[in-house]
Motif scaffolding. Structure first.
Motif, PDB file in Angstrom:
ATOM      1  N   VAL A 367     -27.463  40.315  13.673  1.00  0.00           N
ATOM      2  CA  VAL A 367     -26.867  39.290  15.045  1.00  0.00           C
ATOM      3  C   VAL A 367     -26.459  38.253  14.860  1.00  0.00           C
ATOM      4  O   VAL A 367     -26.709  37.718  13.668  1.00  0.00           O
ATOM      5  N   ALA A 368     -25.633  37.431  15.705  1.00  0.00           N
ATOM      6  CA  ALA A 368     -25.077  36.592  15.276  1.00  0.00           C
ATOM      7  C   ALA A 368     -24.804  35.133  16.329  1.00  0.00           C
ATOM      8  O   ALA A 368     -24.713  36.008  17.464  1.00  0.00           O
ATOM      9  N   LEU A 369     -25.344  33.991  15.925  1.00  0.00           N
ATOM     10  CA  LEU A 369     -25.362  33.300  17.317  1.00  0.00           C
ATOM     11  C   LEU A 369     -23.916  31.906  16.661  1.00  0.00           C
ATOM     12  O   LEU A 369     -24.397  31.836  15.324  1.00  0.00           O
ATOM     13  N   LEU A 370     -23.728  31.999  17.165  1.00  0.00           N
ATOM     14  CA  LEU A 370     -22.466  31.062  17.184  1.00  0.00           C
ATOM     15  C   LEU A 370     -23.283  29.897  18.114  1.00  0.00           C
ATOM     16  O   LEU A 370     -23.332  29.367  19.565  1.00  0.00           O
TER      17      LEU A 370
ATOM     18  N   THR B 154     -29.418  22.402  11.151  1.00  0.00           N
ATOM     19  CA  THR B 154     -28.284  22.724  10.183  1.00  0.00           C
ATOM     20  C   THR B 154     -28.887  23.926   9.620  1.00  0.00           C
ATOM     21  O   THR B 154     -28.556  24.927   9.034  1.00  0.00           O
ATOM     22  N   LYS B 155     -30.161  23.682   9.749  1.00  0.00           N
ATOM     23  CA  LYS B 155     -30.961  24.916   7.891  1.00  0.00           C
ATOM     24  C   LYS B 155     -30.882  26.145   9.115  1.00  0.00           C
ATOM     25  O   LYS B 155     -31.072  26.427   8.307  1.00  0.00           O
ATOM     26  N   GLU B 156     -31.384  25.305  10.505  1.00  0.00           N
ATOM     27  CA  GLU B 156     -32.024  26.755  11.251  1.00  0.00           C
ATOM     28  C   GLU B 156     -30.732  27.996  11.182  1.00  0.00           C
ATOM     29  O   GLU B 156     -30.358  29.111  10.972  1.00  0.00           O
ATOM     30  N   ASN B 157     -29.458  27.129  11.635  1.00  0.00           N
ATOM     31  CA  ASN B 157     -28.220  27.577  11.645  1.00  0.00           C
ATOM     32  C   ASN B 157     -27.991  28.531  10.902  1.00  0.00           C
ATOM     33  O   ASN B 157     -27.773  29.394  10.342  1.00  0.00           O
ATOM     34  N   GLU B 159     -29.838  29.777   8.281  1.00  0.00           N
ATOM     35  CA  GLU B 159     -30.844  30.847   8.211  1.00  0.00           C
ATOM     36  C   GLU B 159     -29.640  32.111   9.197  1.00  0.00           C
ATOM     37  O   GLU B 159     -29.889  32.844   8.221  1.00  0.00           O
ATOM     38  N   ALA B 160     -29.888  31.868  10.082  1.00  0.00           N
ATOM     39  CA  ALA B 160     -28.907  32.259  10.970  1.00  0.00           C
ATOM     40  C   ALA B 160     -28.117  33.452  10.364  1.00  0.00           C
ATOM     41  O   ALA B 160     -27.345  34.217  11.322  1.00  0.00           O
ATOM     42  N   THR B 161     -27.009  32.621   9.507  1.00  0.00           N
ATOM     43  CA  THR B 161     -25.868  33.379   9.159  1.00  0.00           C
ATOM     44  C   THR B 161     -26.194  33.395   7.946  1.00  0.00           C
ATOM     45  O   THR B 161     -25.224  34.021   7.011  1.00  0.00           O
ATOM     46  N   GLY B 162     -27.373  33.905   7.431  1.00  0.00           N
ATOM     47  CA  GLY B 162     -27.855  34.647   5.956  1.00  0.00           C
ATOM     48  C   GLY B 162     -27.579  33.411   4.726  1.00  0.00           C
ATOM     49  O   GLY B 162     -26.945  34.343   4.032  1.00  0.00           O
ATOM     50  N   LEU B 163     -27.743  32.674   4.874  1.00  0.00           N
ATOM     51  CA  LEU B 163     -27.904  31.790   4.295  1.00  0.00           C
ATOM     52  C   LEU B 163     -29.214  31.873   3.065  1.00  0.00           C
ATOM     53  O   LEU B 163     -28.796  31.653   1.849  1.00  0.00           O
ATOM     54  N   TYR B 164     -29.704  32.190   3.734  1.00  0.00           N
ATOM     55  CA  TYR B 164     -31.043  32.466   2.806  1.00  0.00           C
ATOM     56  C   TYR B 164     -31.347  33.559   2.772  1.00  0.00           C
ATOM     57  O   TYR B 164     -32.809  34.600   2.373  1.00  0.00           O
ATOM     58  N   LYS B 165     -30.305  34.236   2.249  1.00  0.00           N
ATOM     59  CA  LYS B 165     -31.141  36.465   2.504  1.00  0.00           C
ATOM     60  C   LYS B 165     -32.022  36.600   1.907  1.00  0.00           C
ATOM     61  O   LYS B 165     -32.425  36.951   2.215  1.00  0.00           O
ATOM     62  N   SER B 166     -31.155  36.000   0.321  1.00  0.00           N
ATOM     63  CA  SER B 166     -32.068  37.028  -1.111  1.00  0.00           C
ATOM     64  C   SER B 166     -33.516  35.531  -1.100  1.00  0.00           C
ATOM     65  O   SER B 166     -33.088  34.118  -0.758  1.00  0.00           O
ATOM     66  N   ALA B 167     -34.914  35.788  -1.165  1.00  0.00           N
ATOM     67  CA  ALA B 167     -35.621  34.721  -1.136  1.00  0.00           C
ATOM     68  C   ALA B 167     -36.387  34.586  -2.460  1.00  0.00           C
ATOM     69  O   ALA B 167     -37.744  33.602  -2.982  1.00  0.00           O
ATOM     70  N   ASN B 176     -30.789  24.677  -0.168  1.00  0.00           N
ATOM     71  CA  ASN B 176     -31.375  23.660   0.583  1.00  0.00           C
ATOM     72  C   ASN B 176     -29.740  22.185   0.570  1.00  0.00           C
ATOM     73  O   ASN B 176     -29.750  21.763   0.585  1.00  0.00           O
ATOM     74  N   TYR B 177     -29.894  22.612  -0.794  1.00  0.00           N
ATOM     75  CA  TYR B 177     -28.284  21.475  -0.926  1.00  0.00           C
ATOM     76  C   TYR B 177     -27.579  21.473  -0.693  1.00  0.00           C
ATOM     77  O   TYR B 177     -27.014  20.663  -0.059  1.00  0.00           O
TER      78      TYR B 177
END
Lengths: 513, 291
Positions: A367-370, B154-157, B159-167, B176-177
């Motif tokens: 899932v991806a959200l824009l 911005t942080k939520e977005n 996360e949803a685009t996989g920036l924090y995929k590896s924990a 975060n930076y």
């Protein structure tokens, strides 16, 4: 009486070979509402900002700008008001009353005068109920009303607005336009507004100026300008529906502008409505997402935002969810994206309960959200860094070689939307969610976005978009759903949906029905 | 009839300075007691039950502070008993009681101040010193919450685009930076627009006036004159030695007509909020009955 007259205005940005606007000349009558429009990059903003010296960009300018036959630069600052595109960032203080008092404070006026001006400006812009509120807690439309009112307290003779409605939903935009009309009628102020959403604004304007590539393409009364431009391939997509119908049926007589005028014209012309072709309805038995009796609220004691939502999103289709502001559209997307948890009901994504996805698994190629404000997605300094190299499918209309080294913030609204789209689809999600993707985009950018979405659909992506933009939904969607007070009222193939509604339907259908 | 908190902010600020500072510098438990009781009455009238519950808490605190003081201070000439060879004196006990009364009245009035002096009112007070300073205050009141909200979004977005995929910790820090620096550039970009919008509304044009929306009315003048007179008399009597207790080496309380007058002045001054609240309620009831 000419409130503003511009002659031979040419402006060149530093280190630019060609001028951004060239030999522009026009004049505006006193106490009139005037519209400036044209495709993105045609020089609208440059022209507006040249008129007021405090916001004029650095560069080379020649020509003459006169207000009431006096040189514009020699007038006191308070004679020209300027409202910027984004309501958020032109705000200076934290409370409404203080924002209204800001300009008169700068003019050094005594408190009694400031009180009078603030009260009047708040009244005319409909801000009296929010006078003591924090600006950050207002809606976008109210924020933009604050921006207008905070300029009116200077009592300017000329008011310039640079795409003030581009971040607003249609209803707030319409409120803004009508309040400007009222302001012009009652105070005799002269207004020049740039805007690309013409259908609402054009009919209530006294005159219109169309720009193209830094020059004036046409000017005159709205009907004259439309009649002149409706055959132009670049201008046709942005014309109001009545003008499109007028053009398609021959275009004899006075050009209609509003839906009502269009309907009258169409009846008299005796033309037959032409059936628009829709893709054949496919049998799509599988569902990408299933919502059953979903309930959501933000706090224990707050009202339900979603109440009893039942929606099956068909796999491999584009579904558009339309509905007015506050009907819960963005919340619905949040529930589908897993960022908001329903307190009752079930949410299944590709047959699997959303709660049983492991953390991170949902966003890993699934899932991806824009988001509505795509700029919150951009974290890097250039377009290429943002995407980690050139993606396989660069959407049509996105000039990769030209834009790859630009900062994402320096792209146009349409280009930013496409960049955001490329970024969230980089991992090939199976379900793509879009929040108001056409907000603030001009007609051409909308077409580009529509084509990009259809391409993604061909590659097997399921798409759900929530939008105010009925024309966009009509253009791209396979199925449409109406959200009203937190529940889905109907979900149908787009053709049936548009035929059955008399308000939630395109303007063209309203005319030719 | 006005509410106490509707007085002009600058008059209110002076009032709070009087009621907070005078008992603080005059070591007189009766003054402090009057101030604590009147302040508490106003708090209870305003907040009801939760404020009333505080009374018990304050009494316990007073008891604690009073009994602890003689353990640390062994001055005084009247030992009550000896603890580990140190005298537990009556004077130190009384001093503890007086100090705790001062402390409690301070806490009570500070809480009243923070309730009455909202950000708008503080701004109006600060603009006496500098209109620029008060503008900076109001701008930061706006900018800081806006920045944090943007940071969260911005942080939520991300996360949803996989920036924090590896924990892993390093990836989190790096993520975060990236988010933080993106939001900083967002803020700078917008600062430019804000600056332009300020200039377009004549910010750099000349001398600014400062508008606060508060009007100084006759009743403000009366309020200010009354409380200032009372405060002046209290200060005078403290300097002249008519108020203020002595504890060490031995306990001595002041007396006489002027002392009593000073206490009456203090009571009159400190009771203004509670009296106005009572008056306001009676007035409101009577007005309602006429509707």
């Amino acid at each position: 009486m000419e409130a503003l007259s511009v002659k031979d205005l040419t402006f060149t940005y530093p280190r630019c070979g060609s001028p951004a606007i060239e030999n522009v000349g026009f004049s505006l009558g006193e106490g009139t509402l005037n519209l400036l429009f044209g495709p993105t990059g045609c020089g609208k903003s440059t022209l507006l900002s040249c008129i007021k010296k405090e916001v004029r960009p650095s560069g080379e300018m020649s020509g003459e700008i006169k207000i009431d036959s006096r040189d514009a630069d020699s007038l006191p600052q308070s004679d020209i008001g300027f409202v910027f595109q984004d309501p958020e960032h032109q705000t200076v203080t934290d409370k409404v009353w203080h924002e209204l008092a800001f300009a008169p404070e700068n003019m050094g006026l005594p408190p009694a005068e400031i009180r009078r001006r603030s009260a009047e400006a708040a009244g005319v812009c409909g801000l009296s109920p929010f006078y003591e509120e924090k600006i950050s807690e207002l809606s976008g439309g109210q924020k933009q009303a604050v921006a207008v009112a905070s300029v009116l307290t200077m009592r300017p003779k000329l008011l310039l607005l640079d795409e003030p409605a581009s971040s607003l939903d249609p209803r707030s935009a319409s409120n803004l336009f009508w309040s400007l009309r009222k302001l012009v009628n009652e105070t005799g102020i002269t207004v020049l507004i740039s805007e690309h959403r013409l259908s609402e604004l054009l009919p209530i304007c006294d005159s219109a100026i169309a720009m193209e590539a830094g020059r004036i393409r046409a000017s005159g009364t709205p009907a004259e300008v439309c009649a002149e431009l409706m055959k132009d391939r670049d201008f046709f997509p942005m014309m109001p529906a009545a003008v499109k119908v007028f053009s398609a049926t021959g275009g004899q007589g006075e050009c209609p502008l509003t839906v009502a005028e269009g309907r009258r014209y169409f009846k008299n012309s005796g033309a037959k409505p032409e059936e628009k072709e829709y893709p054949p309805e496919q049998k799509l038995p599988a569902f990408a997402a299933e919502l059953k009796s979903v309930m959501f609220r933000y706090k224990k004691d707050s009202p339900d935002i979603l109440s009893d939502v039942c929606l099956n999103v068909r796999k491999g289709a584009i579904t558009c969810v339309v509905g007015e502001n506050g009907s819960g559209k963005t919340t619905l997307l949040g529930v589908l994206a897993g960022t908001k948890k329903a307190y009752a009901g079930s949410v299944r994504i590709f047959g699997k309960k959303i709660s049983s996805y492991a953390p991170g698994e949902l966003y890993d190629s699934c899932v991806a959200l824009l988001p509505q404000d795509v700029r919150t997605l951009f974290l890097r300094k250039t377009v290429a860094e943002e995407l980690g190299g050139k993606p396989e499918n660069v959407p049509e209309g996105f000039d990769w070689d030209k834009l790859r080294d630009r900062h994402p913030y320096d792209l146009s609204g349409g280009e930013q939307e496409l960049l955001g789209l490329m970024k969230v689809t980089a991992q090939a999600p199976k379900l793509l969610l879009l929040d108001e993707p056409t907000q603030g985009l001009d007609a051409r950018s909308k077409q580009m976005l529509g084509r990009a979405l259809k391409k993604l659909k061909e590659n097997g992506t399921t798409i759900v978009a929530v939008t105010h933009d009925i024309d966009f939904a009509d253009d791209v969607a396979d199925r449409c759903a109406l959200l009203f007070r937190g529940s889905i009222i109907c979900e149908e193939p787009v053709n049936t949906f548009m035929d059955n509604n008399i308000l939630y339907t395109t303007d063209v259908r309203k005319i030719v029905r | 009839m006005r509410d106490f908190d509707s007085f002009h902010p600058r008059a209110l600020m002076l009032y709070f300075l009087y009621v907070i500072l005078i008992p603080m510098f005059v070591r007189d438990p009766i003054l402090a007691g009057i101030s604590a009781v009147t302040g508490m009455t106003y708090r209870i009238m305003k907040f009801g039950r939760p404020a009333a519950r505080n009374v018990l808490y304050f009494l316990l605190l007073a008891l604690l502070l009073t009994t602890i003081n003689p353990l640390f201070s062994h001055n005084g000439v009247t030992p009550l008993f000896y603890l580990n060879g140190n005298a537990y004196t009556l004077e130190a006990l009384l001093y503890g009681a007086a100090a705790s009364m001062n402390f409690i009245s301070l806490v009570i009035w500070c809480s009243v101040l923070s309730h009455v002096m909202t950000s708008d009112k503080l701004m109006c007070v600060f603009s006496v010193f500098s209109p620029k300073l008060s503008l900076i205050l109001t701008m930061s009141l706006r900018a800081v919450p806006l920045f944090t909200a943007k940071l969260r979004e911005t942080k939520e977005n991300a996360e949803a685009t996989g920036l924090y995929k590896s924990a892993t910790a390093t990836s989190r820090i790096r993520g975060n930076y990236a988010v933080f620096s993106a939001v900083v550039s967002w803020a700078l970009e917008n600062g430019l627009i804000t600056a332009m919008s300020m200039e377009a509304r004549g910010y750099f044009a000349g001398r600014r006036s400062s508008y606060s929306g508060f009007r100084f009315k006759t009743s403000d003048a009366v309020f200010l004159a009354f409380t200032s007179a009372a405060a002046a008399f209290e200060i005078f009597s403290a300097i002249a030695g008519h108020t203020g207790f002595e504890f060490y080496p031995s306990f001595a309380a002041p007396g006489g007509a002027l002392t009593v007058t000073a206490y009456i002045c203090c009571a009159a001054m400190c009771a203004v909020p509670a009296a106005m609240e009572t008056g306001g309620r009676i007035y409101w009831k009577r007005s309602l009955s006429r509707i």
